[in-house]
Write an enzyme that holds these catalytic residues in place. Structure first.
Site: not given
Ligand SMILES: O=CC(=O)O
Length: 361
Positions: A114, A195, A278, A326
């Site tokens: 995403v 999210i 991030r 991650h």
């Molecule tokens: O970090 C995961 C994404 O951006 O899908």
């Protein structure tokens, strides 16, 4: 039946193994080579999506990096030449150099993520190359991971597990390894997008008293959806008043290094700081300094700079800092949904159709 067997055999025999990447020609179409399209895929995909690629895509020659590590830049630049579609991951930087190496026929970049901070969006736009992303499907998994880190950090999970493994588990103690709880607390969310909302809804069930949030604008409809005491505030107020801070925003010019030493200095010493967005949103040296000086209570990170985080990073020396590799979206269901969208996006782009999930400026 016989025809089916011939086609299958011919498909297998035409699949050639080229150093570390595979070239898969679709042999059941009679399309002349000049009309065939080249698709680059930069990693092996989850099983169901990989099977879809392995079965062949009509009129498409797939060139795929199949090693279980990010494709080296030089290989990527070589492989991309002549491609009309690129299906990439967040580990692949897609910039002017890659687009030049691909050539003017490139129609679409589809990232299985995403986030798109690894893609030079303005370069793509100026060359009229479509960009596909995978929104929506990773919301729940990433929100789960965020809550996991909030709980792990507030309840000192790393210290507890380390104590058991190292034989430091003594008699039950009224004062040992005391964490804090979420009941009655104020949670600050940076980025109340999909999210962020899913995180707030989950944390509400833990008795959080108030949510404060920061972002590009106030979102009244979202406030109503979450319900309860929720307020849009300036960043400074969020830093000062939050007991728990969850970073759920995109990395861009506005959010890069938003969590500076100054920001950490404004926070409560007991703050629980969690980042599943991030690594670049946090000035990591400033976070290390803040941890050294006891300016933050506990930290949970799913993202760092760089990734992977080197084993000797100072960040890993703090018992009150938990780092995950991650894996925010790391469930089979979510990763499969992401890779299916990434294939749909790239195929539509290569065929000149609108992408089902385009990047939306
Ligand atoms: O970090 C995961 C994404 O951006 O899908």
């Amino acid at each position: 039946m016989i025809l089916q067997r011939i086609l299958t055999q011919s498909r297998i025999s035409r699949t050639s193994h080229f150093s570390s990447f595979f070239i898969k020609k679709n042999t059941f179409s009679f399309m002349p080579p000049s009309q065939r399209q080249k698709l680059i895929v930069t990693r092996t995909l989850p099983q169901a999506s990989q099977a879809r690629l392995d079965a062949g895509l009509e009129g498409v020659d797939i060139v795929q990096w199949k090693e279980d590590r990010a494709i080296p830049r030089a290989e990527f630049l070589k492989m991309v030449n002549g491609a009309e579609g690129i299906l990439c991951l967040l580990t692949d930087t897609v910039d002017a150099e890659v687009l030049d190496a691909a050539g003017p026929q490139l129609k679409v970049v589809s990232t299985m993520s995403v986030g798109y901070d690894h893609v030079n969006v303005s370069e793509l736009q100026s060359r009229k190359i479509a960009l596909g992303i995978t929104p929506g499907v990773l919301t729940e998994a990433t929100a789960d991971t965020t809550v996991l880190l909030v709980l792990a950090a507030t309840r000192r999970l790393r210290e507890g597990v380390d104590a058991v493994i190292q034989g430091k588990w003594g008699a039950w103690s009224p004062t040992w390894l005391l964490g804090s709880q979420l009941t009655g607390k104020t949670v600050g969310i940076v980025g109340l997008g999909r999210i962020g909302v899913a995180v707030a809804k989950r944390l509400k069930a833990f008795g959080v008293q108030k949510f404060i949030y920061q972002g590009t604008r106030r979102k009244e409809e979202v406030e109503q959806d979450i319900g309860g005491d929720i307020e849009f505030v300036e960043a400074e107020r969020l830093f000062k008043e939050s007991d728990v801070i969850c970073v759920c925003c995109a990395l861009n010019n506005e959010t890069k290094n938003m969590f500076s030493y100054n920001a950490f200095s404004m926070m409560k010493n007991s703050v629980v700081f969690v980042n599943t967005a991030r690594g670049g949103i946090v000035d990591q040296d400033a976070l290390i300094q803040a941890l050294k000086e006891g300016k933050v209570g506990s930290v949970g990170l799913d993202v760092t700079v760089p990734e992977p985080l080197p084993k000797d990073s100072e960040l890993l020396t703090f018992p009150n800092c938990i780092v995950l590799p991650h894996i925010g979206s790391g469930t089979l269901e979510t990763r499969t949904a992401m890779s299916e969208i990434a294939i749909d996006n790239v195929l539509c782009g290569m065929r000149g159709k609108p992408l089902p999930h385009p990047y939306d400026a």
